[in-house]
Structure formats: C-alpha cells, structure tokens
Design an enzyme around this catalytic site. Structure first.
Site, PDB file in Angstrom:
ATOM      1  N   LYS A 102       0.850  -1.185   0.000  1.00 26.59           N
ATOM      2  CA  LYS A 102       0.000   0.000   0.000  1.00 26.59           C
ATOM      3  C   LYS A 102       0.894   1.247   0.000  1.00 26.59           C
ATOM      4  O   LYS A 102       1.867   1.301   0.750  1.00 26.59           O
ATOM      5  CB  LYS A 102      -0.821  -0.031   1.294  1.00 26.59           C
ATOM      6  CG  LYS A 102      -2.250   0.392   1.152  1.00 26.59           C
ATOM      7  CD  LYS A 102      -2.970   0.202   2.483  1.00 26.59           C
ATOM      8  CE  LYS A 102      -4.049   1.229   2.626  1.00 26.59           C
ATOM      9  NZ  LYS A 102      -4.638   1.209   3.961  1.00 26.59           N
ATOM     10  N   HIS A 104      -0.350   4.420   0.494  1.00 24.27           N
ATOM     11  CA  HIS A 104      -1.008   5.518   1.210  1.00 24.27           C
ATOM     12  C   HIS A 104      -1.413   5.004   2.594  1.00 24.27           C
ATOM     13  O   HIS A 104      -1.137   3.855   2.915  1.00 24.27           O
ATOM     14  CB  HIS A 104      -2.227   5.999   0.420  1.00 24.27           C
ATOM     15  CG  HIS A 104      -3.233   4.915   0.215  1.00 24.27           C
ATOM     16  ND1 HIS A 104      -3.086   3.969  -0.775  1.00 24.27           N
ATOM     17  CD2 HIS A 104      -4.359   4.593   0.882  1.00 24.27           C
ATOM     18  CE1 HIS A 104      -4.095   3.123  -0.709  1.00 24.27           C
ATOM     19  NE2 HIS A 104      -4.884   3.478   0.291  1.00 24.27           N
TER      20      HIS A 104
END
Ligand code: OMP
Length: 213
Positions: A102, A104
């Site tokens: 990921k 973010h």
C-alpha cells in the site's frame, strides 16, 4: 481418537479434502486436493484453529509472533491465535502481509503485530515449497527470525530431488515444519473404509509416481 484422525474426518465432512482430478500449482495431476478455503464458516474456522493450535503446542515452538501469508494464511493465523489463547492460555501477537504493497494510509505490505523475534508461519499446504520460501524471505526482510512452520497437510511429494519438498526445505533452512496430517496418515485412514477402495488405487498410483523416497 487422535487429533489427526479427527482432523481427517473433519476435512472430509466439510469437503476440504476431496477426491477427483486436480491440477496442482506444480502442474502435477493429483487424485486428491486439500482446499483450506472451504473452511468457510465460523464453526469450521474455530475448529480448524483448534487443530493448528494443538499442532503448534505439540511442536514445542515458542513464537513471539505468528505469521499468516496472504491470502489463505490470513484466516488460518487468526483462528490459530484465537484458539491458542482460548485453549492453551497463550496470547501471541499475529501478523499477515498484503499481496499489493500500500502506498497511502499506514503504508507497507505488513498488517497486524510488528514482525520481531521468533516467527512461526501458519499456512495451508506445502507441495513444492514455493509459497513458503516467499514467506521466509518476507520475514527476514523485516529483521525477524522464522523458527518454524505449521501447515494442515504434508503431501509428502518429491521436490527437486528424491526427498520431499518439506525435507528439502528443512535441510536448506534448518527450520522445522509441523503438519497436522500427512498423505500417509490419510491413506491409512482410507484403507479402513471400503467405500474408498477405488480412490485408494488412484492414490497409490499417484504416490508411486511422486512420493518422496
Ligand atoms: P507450493 O507453493 O508448490 O508448495 O504449493 C502450495 C500451494 O498449493 C498451496 O498454498 C495451495 O494454494 C495449493 N494446493 C492446495 O491448496 N492444496 C493441495 O492439496 C495442493 C496444492 C497445490 O497446488 O500443490
């Protein structure tokens, strides 16, 4: 009844252990398949966690953290952690990975407890050993130490040599692997019930072709 026999009956009843024609990740054509994804209710998952936690306790391993590789390892490690606490009074942190890192929010590819110290991997099946090697690399990349692997089933198939993939893995990494059940145990069980006579013939043929020496 020992917990291995109990586990075989549980897997058969829930259609997790199936007979037929299956193509494995390795390309081998197998007369049986173990699909842990079919443990898909609260009751079966709770029961599954009991078998894994019993195997972990029996292994004598003392992990700081449990790790379940995505995707199938995630419910397995979760239910194992729950049952280790409920049945054995051991509260052990657990973690799992994302398949896609990921970029973010909290970021990274790991979820759950930080991977540190001694880590035990909780996974479904080792056939050729590809998936488990990826987990070892992941844990080491986090600076932790993989000390053991718990799986539901050891198919006892040859890896790249005459030895089984699990034996090769243990030799290469020096990390023990504990399986709740093995192919030998399944066949021993099937021999006791005449309804599996035909299945056994196919299983014997397959074992003769691919079993570790
Ligand atoms: P290896 O990476 O070859 O060790 O294969 C392990 C994976 O094979 C498992 O994580 C499963 O996705 C899959 N598998 C089963 O789930 N059950 C089986 O009975 C056999 C396999 C397999 O394809 O070998």
């Amino acid at each position: 009844m020992d917990y291995q026999t109990e586990f075989i009956e549980f897997a058969l009843k829930n259609n997790v252990l199936k007979f037929g024609k299956f193509t494995l990740k390795s390309g081998r054509q197998s007369p049986y398949f173990f699909n842990a994804g079919e443990f898909n209710t609260g009751a079966t998952l709770a029961q599954l966690g009991r078998f894994y936690s019993a195997a972990l306790v029996e292994s004598g391993l003392e992990p700081d953290v449990l790790f379940g590789p995505a995707y199938k390892g995630i419910p397995l490690v979760t239910s194992t952690a729950v049952q280790l606490y409920r049945e054995h009074d051991r509260d052990i942190p657990y973690a799992f990975n994302r398949k896609e890192a990921k970029d973010h929010g909290e970021g990274g590819s790991m979820v759950g407890a930080p991977l540190r110290g001694k880590v035990v991997i909780v996974d479904d099946v080792i056939t050729a050993g590809t998936a488990i090697r990826e987990s070892i690399a992941l844990i080491r990349a986090q600076g932790a130490e993989p000390v053991g692997v718990i799986v539901a089933i050891d198919r006892q198939e040859r890896g790249t040599s005459q030895k089984s993939s699990i034996q090769e893995f243990v030799q290469e990494y020096g990390i023990p692997v504990k399986a709740v059940i093995t192919l030998d145990k399944i066949m021993e069980y099937l021999k006791k019930d005449p309804k599996y006579t035909d299945v056994l013939v196919d299983m014997e043929t397959y074992r003769a072709q691919y079993a570790a020496k």
